[in-house]
Scaffold this active site. Structure first.
Site, PDB file in Angstrom:
ATOM      1  N   HIS A   1       0.861  -1.192   0.000  1.00 18.12           N
ATOM      2  CA  HIS A   1       0.000   0.000   0.000  1.00 18.12           C
ATOM      3  C   HIS A   1       0.896   1.240   0.000  1.00 18.12           C
ATOM      4  O   HIS A   1       1.764   1.397   0.862  1.00 18.12           O
ATOM      5  CB  HIS A   1      -0.888  -0.030   1.236  1.00 18.12           C
ATOM      6  CG  HIS A   1      -1.913   1.044   1.295  1.00 18.12           C
ATOM      7  ND1 HIS A   1      -3.108   0.996   0.597  1.00 18.12           N
ATOM      8  CD2 HIS A   1      -1.941   2.209   1.984  1.00 18.12           C
ATOM      9  CE1 HIS A   1      -3.822   2.077   0.864  1.00 18.12           C
ATOM     10  NE2 HIS A   1      -3.139   2.840   1.694  1.00 18.12           N
TER      11      HIS A   1
ATOM     12  N   MET B   1      -4.404  10.511  -1.939  1.00 15.57           N
ATOM     13  CA  MET B   1      -5.100  11.486  -1.078  1.00 15.57           C
ATOM     14  C   MET B   1      -4.794  12.868  -1.639  1.00 15.57           C
ATOM     15  O   MET B   1      -3.973  13.624  -1.109  1.00 15.57           O
ATOM     16  CB  MET B   1      -4.618  11.325   0.376  1.00 15.57           C
ATOM     17  CG  MET B   1      -5.187  10.089   1.050  1.00 15.57           C
ATOM     18  SD  MET B   1      -4.236   9.541   2.471  1.00 15.57           S
ATOM     19  CE  MET B   1      -3.055   8.486   1.649  1.00 15.57           C
TER      20      MET B   1
ATOM     21  N   MET C   1     -11.959   4.205   4.877  1.00 11.73           N
ATOM     22  CA  MET C   1     -10.979   4.735   5.840  1.00 11.73           C
ATOM     23  C   MET C   1     -11.509   4.540   7.251  1.00 11.73           C
ATOM     24  O   MET C   1     -12.640   4.941   7.567  1.00 11.73           O
ATOM     25  CB  MET C   1     -10.722   6.229   5.584  1.00 11.73           C
ATOM     26  CG  MET C   1      -9.963   6.552   4.299  1.00 11.73           C
ATOM     27  SD  MET C   1      -8.405   5.683   4.074  1.00 11.73           S
ATOM     28  CE  MET C   1      -7.478   6.194   5.522  1.00 11.73           C
TER      29      MET C   1
ATOM     30  N   ASP D   1      -8.442   0.701   5.989  1.00 11.87           N
ATOM     31  CA  ASP D   1      -7.153   1.392   6.118  1.00 11.87           C
ATOM     32  C   ASP D   1      -7.217   2.371   7.275  1.00 11.87           C
ATOM     33  O   ASP D   1      -8.021   3.310   7.262  1.00 11.87           O
ATOM     34  CB  ASP D   1      -6.877   2.134   4.801  1.00 11.87           C
ATOM     35  CG  ASP D   1      -5.559   2.886   4.785  1.00 11.87           C
ATOM     36  OD1 ASP D   1      -4.734   2.699   5.702  1.00 11.87           O
ATOM     37  OD2 ASP D   1      -5.363   3.666   3.825  1.00 11.87           O
TER      38      ASP D   1
HETATM   39  C1  DX5 Z   1      -3.489   7.174   6.475  1.00 17.35           C
HETATM   40  C2  DX5 Z   1      -3.023   6.228   5.404  1.00 17.35           C
HETATM   41  C3  DX5 Z   1      -2.811   4.850   5.898  1.00 17.35           C
HETATM   42  C4  DX5 Z   1      -1.725   4.704   6.916  1.00 17.35           C
HETATM   43  C5  DX5 Z   1      -2.132   3.588   7.815  1.00 17.35           C
HETATM   44  O1  DX5 Z   1      -3.836   8.381   5.897  1.00 17.35           O
HETATM   45  O2  DX5 Z   1      -3.959   6.175   4.354  1.00 17.35           O
HETATM   46  O3  DX5 Z   1      -2.559   3.956   4.808  1.00 17.35           O
HETATM   47  O4  DX5 Z   1      -0.483   4.381   6.375  1.00 17.35           O
HETATM   48  O5  DX5 Z   1      -1.227   3.508   8.862  1.00 17.35           O
HETATM   49  P1  DX5 Z   1      -1.616   2.824  10.239  1.00 17.35           P
HETATM   50  O6  DX5 Z   1      -1.848   1.362   9.945  1.00 17.35           O
HETATM   51  O7  DX5 Z   1      -0.421   3.065  11.103  1.00 17.35           O
HETATM   52  O8  DX5 Z   1      -2.854   3.497  10.731  1.00 17.35           O
HETATM   53 ZN    ZN Z   2      -3.731   4.536   2.802  1.00 13.23          ZN
END
Ligand code: DX5
Ligand code: ZN
Length: 225
Positions: free
Chosen positions: A40, A76, A145, A183
């Site tokens: 990812h 994003m 999310m 995620d």
């Molecule tokens: C957050 C990202 C995630 C992040 C997740 O904005 O989209 O992909 O890397 O990290 P963890 O698992 O530490 O929450």
């Molecule tokens: Zn992500």
């Protein structure tokens, strides 16, 4: 009624955001060495989210360093339509775009597929599932999310379980076949809850990279039943 779980094999997609930014190729390589297929890759623009990460040059550099994983690329960005071609050329395999910014979502999803990639649509925690329903016949993946995007290491929001279940139910009722990914703050316990609600694809940054035994963590996630 017991809702059947997803028909897709369960996949763990470690998030490179939690890797070593001074040595991203090594952080990605350690995931590939475990035999995992997905990586990812979080792309942030400092506008849609209050943080900055990588660009297409980084994705291309990982490819040029020999990484052959499936790059699950999470954009994003306020204007993702301006960048999907760059990410496809850089070596992305799947490109996910958020529903919240104002641009032509369907045209961008279509463009991603024309570029030879799979496409995904992403919802922030505050965005209802209803907002993406008309797009679901056009996607390969839906990303829910479970934290507000922008940073790793945040706490999983359990209220998102209902949204996962709602989307999974829609997938069953409409005989659709997209992956359902989660995620943000996902550890093994949260992955179990999400799996039970219908998720089949699990992003983990902190929980994966900080795991004392990454192979064991990955094995446990990918054998969820
Ligand atoms: C957050 C990202 C995630 C992040 C997740 O904005 O989209 O992909 O890397 O990290 P963890 O698992 O530490 O929450
Ligand atoms: Zn992500």
């Amino acid at each position: 009624m017991v809702t059947p779980v997803s028909s897709h094999p369960t996949i763990l997609a470690p998030s490179l955001l939690a890797g070593d930014h001074a040595n991203l190729a090594a952080s990605a390589g350690s995931v590939e060495a475990l035999g995992l297929k997905w990586l990812h890759v979080d792309i942030m623009d400092g506008h849609f989210v209050p943080n900055l990460t990588f660009g297409p040059a980084t994705v291309a550099a990982l490819r040029n360093a020999g990484n052959q994983m499936f790059f699950d690329t999470h954009l994003m960005l306020s204007e993702p339509h301006l960048y999907v071609e760059d990410f496809a050329k850089a070596g992305a395999n799947l490109i996910s775009i958020h529903i919240e910014p104002d641009y032509d979502h369907l045209a961008t999803l279509t463009k991603i597929r024309e570029l030879g990639c799979q496409c995904g649509i992403v919802l922030n925690p505050g965005t209802p599932a209803d907002s993406i329903l008309p797009l679901l016949e056009h996607v390969d993946l839906v990303l829910v999310m479970t934290v507000q995007p922008g940073f790793g290491g945040q706490s999983f929001q359990p209220a998102m379980i209902d949204k996962i279940a709602q989307l999974h139910q829609w997938r069953l009722e409409h005989n659709q076949n997209w992956r359902l990914e989660v995620d943000g703050g996902v550890d093994l316990d949260h992955a179990r809850s999400c799996y039970a609600a219908g998720a089949d694809t699990f992003v983990a940054g902190t929980a994966f990279y900080k795991a004392p035994d990454q192979a064991n963590f990955a094995q446990k996630i990918q054998s969820l039943t």
